[in-house]
Write a protein that holds these residues in place. Structure first.
Motif: not given
Length: 446
Positions: A232-249
């Motif tokens: 879950a922690w690692a998924r949160a990091v992936q989500s953070l990076i995708a968000y700032y890359a503009g990959a919101y889905h």
């Protein structure tokens, strides 16, 4: 005389270690944490009373710059040790005497000669019980990783990145060796945290491709370790990076998957408000934002914490300040301004007391953007907050702050002729830096 030769070889290797250590200006105490051993162990090794494994000699050779001399000394001593063991076995077979204390072992003829020699069983026991990662080493590494995570928003990337890389390389080296299953699981967890932290630091400097690669590695390691909370922690990091890359889905998908893997774990708040709520806001889902924010605060209220401000990549639960700040960002993005100021006032006070420049700047930029979008825009106040944000992060130019500042300027376009707005624009250009990897274009804020 082979046994005496072995002892002499270990003593000579210990003397070489002492010489290289002193030549490099290290005490036994200062060298110990660099090679993941205790001071007393190094003292014992230097007098030849303790024999370290190959991994130790590789590390100490690197740290002291011995150019392979210490590893070569180990190889010589180890070869003598193995030759001595073979000689003892050969002698005990020729005389019929057991090589291990106890009654003589005779083949069990009723078993058809299938029984093994006692020495072979003993050797297998040694192999199966050997490990290159004892509890002392693992505890040291766990403490070092937690300190690095806590320092993520306090140390500039240029200082933090080499420190984390060194820890990550050391854990990777340990993983090539042998450990018991619980120890190996701890190493997988450490490797996951370090790769995730490297991904977050890469994001801070705008290096999106390495950030994605590190975060994917973090999840794969967490998955291999079989720890749902770490996944879950690692998924949160992936989500953070995708968000700032503009990959919101993608940001939303990673956050939701993390929540499924550890629904009642320590990262449920962060996944809901930092992952889901902010991505849903970018996707225009007001109902989804309300639900995710409410879920985050419900868990937060049921899980009181003594921590005033948690680390951004905390391995524990999100604090009230970070939850509020992320909720404010989501509501600002969706245009629900009535919910923004209340959340930000509390968060700003906590971030200012903790002197965390990144969160201080991001919350000021959110509050500045909200001030421009009121029925009666407060342009001067907004620009003052924006200047404070840029000043706070002048030495730590976070990608998140850069993007948030650009969003502020987009909202400030109707006031572009005003000198205070031009001053903010000049600051952003002056403090800007070329990103190592250009992120996808962000949609215009609502």
């Amino acid at each position: 005389m082979i046994k005496e030769d072995v002892q002499a070889a270990w003593r000579e290797l210990g003397r070489q270690l002492a010489g290289w250590r002193q030549g490099a200006g290290h005490t036994q105490q200062s060298l110990a944490p660099l090679v993941c051993y205790t001071r007393s162990s190094i003292a014992n090794i230097e007098v030849g009373s303790q024999h370290a494994d190959r991994g130790f000699w590789r590390r100490v050779d690197d740290v002291l710059g011995a150019g392979g001399a210490l590893v070569a000394g180990y190889e010589h001593a180890d070869a003598l040790r193995r030759r001595n063991r073979q000689r003892v076995r050969a002698r005990s077979k020729s005389t019929g005497a057991p090589s291990i204390a106890g009654p003589a072992q005779r083949p069990d003829l009723s078993a058809g000669g299938a029984l093994e020699e006692v020495d072979a069983i003993y050797e297998r026991r040694l192999r199966s019980s050997s490990t290159n990662a004892d509890d002392a080493k693992l505890s040291y590494l766990e403490d070092a990783v937690l300190r690095a995570i806590a320092d993520n928003e306090r140390c500039p990337p240029a200082i933090l990145m080499p420190r984390v890389r060194q820890l990550r390389d050391h854990v990777d080296h340990l993983l090539t060796g042998r450990q018991h299953p619980p120890q190996r699981a701890r190493l997988y967890t450490l490797a996951s945290y370090l790769s995730g932290l490297l991904g977050a630091v890469a994001l801070d400097v705008g290096a999106f491709r390495p950030a994605h690669a590190y975060s994917a590695e973090a999840f794969e390691l967490a998955d291999a370790g079989g720890q749902p909370d770490v996944q879950a922690w690692a998924r949160a990091v992936q989500s953070l990076i995708a968000y700032y890359a503009g990959a919101y889905h993608d940001a939303l998908a990673y956050a939701q998957d993390g929540a499924r893997r550890s629904p009642s774990g320590p990262h449920s708040i962060r996944l809901a408000v930092n992952g889901e709520a902010r991505a849903l806001a970018r996707l225009g889902d007001r109902y989804g934002v309300d639900e995710a924010v409410e879920r985050a605060f419900t868990v937060l209220n049921a899980r009181p914490s003594d921590v005033e401000v948690s680390a951004s990549l905390t391995t524990g639960s999100y604090c009230h300040a970070r939850t509020s700040a992320n909720a404010a960002t989501a509501y600002l993005t969706i245009g629900a301004l009535q919910n923004v100021t209340g959340y930000l006032i509390h968060a700003l006070d906590a971030f200012d007391q903790a002197a965390l420049r990144g969160p201080q700047a991001l919350s000021r930029l959110d509050l500045a953007t909200a001030s421009l979008q009121q029925d009666r825009p407060e342009v001067e106040r907004a620009c003052t907050l924006a200047v404070e944000a840029m000043t706070l992060t002048a030495d730590q130019r976070f990608e998140s702050v850069r993007q948030r500042a650009r969003q502020f300027l987009a909202i400030a376009q109707p006031f572009a002729a005003l000198p205070e707005v031009r001053h903010v624009a000049d600051l952003i250009v002056e403090r800007g830096r070329p990103a190592q990897q250009t992120p996808p274009a962000l949609p215009s804020p609502p």
